[in-house]
Design an enzyme around this catalytic site. Sequence first.
Site, short mmCIF file in Angstrom:
data_model
loop_
_atom_site.label_atom_id
_atom_site.label_comp_id
_atom_site.label_asym_id
_atom_site.label_seq_id
_atom_site.Cartn_x
_atom_site.Cartn_y
_atom_site.Cartn_z
N GLU A 1 0.81 -1.23 0.00
CA GLU A 1 0.00 0.00 0.00
C GLU A 1 0.85 1.28 0.00
OE1 GLU A 1 -2.99 -0.28 3.06
OE2 GLU A 1 -4.14 -1.74 1.92
N GLU B 1 -5.28 -9.02 0.17
CA GLU B 1 -6.05 -8.50 1.31
C GLU B 1 -7.50 -8.31 0.87
OE1 GLU B 1 -4.92 -5.07 3.56
OE2 GLU B 1 -2.79 -5.57 3.52
#
Length: 219
Positions: free
Chosen positions: A51, A157
Amino acid sequence: LYVILNLHHESWLKDNYTSQKNRNRFDSIWLQIVERFKDKSAKLLLEILNEPTGLTIANVDEINVRVLDIIRRANPTRLVVFSGNGFTPIDSLLATAIPDTNDDYLIGNFHAYDPWPFSGQCLRSWGTAADIAELGDIYQKAYNWSVEHDIPVTVNEFGVAHFDFTAPENVCDEADRLKYIEAHVNFATEYGIAATFWDDAGSFSTYDRTNHSWGPEKD
């Protein structure tokens, strides 16, 4: 177990990527990782950066190329996971460049918590036909990208909160939660996409680490 080892909460890099000192530090960490783990089995995967919030696609493209080169010096055939920028939704994977089109050991990655007002903030319900179709579109995009580039893709995720950790009074409906998780599993299975449920031992958890018991999400 398969293990994905990544650099995760590296805010020092993400908040000041223009710093040459920070970029050197990031490269140095990876130089040590690849040397330390070079003899581990193929069940160890390396993910370049989790991220990359605050970074541009151009920043991430540069990082992916540079770190892949570092990894390949000691790990020529180890699976390497790469993604786009931000919180790495599917559209950022579609926008990023493949770091080496001749590398046969890459996996494209995206995260899926859509829509966040449900899965993260618990501000709305989920489960209509339109909701399910929108989630399916994400997996369709991932599948199309994988086929087009002949690169496997993973959603490493996905999940849904019990409550908004920034506003604990906002609680997600349990039936909607389970329906949402089931839809992810069904789409991942349908499209042949490896999927990993996010369990942070907090608001997104399913495994109770104190009592060693699972919540209903497991099923």
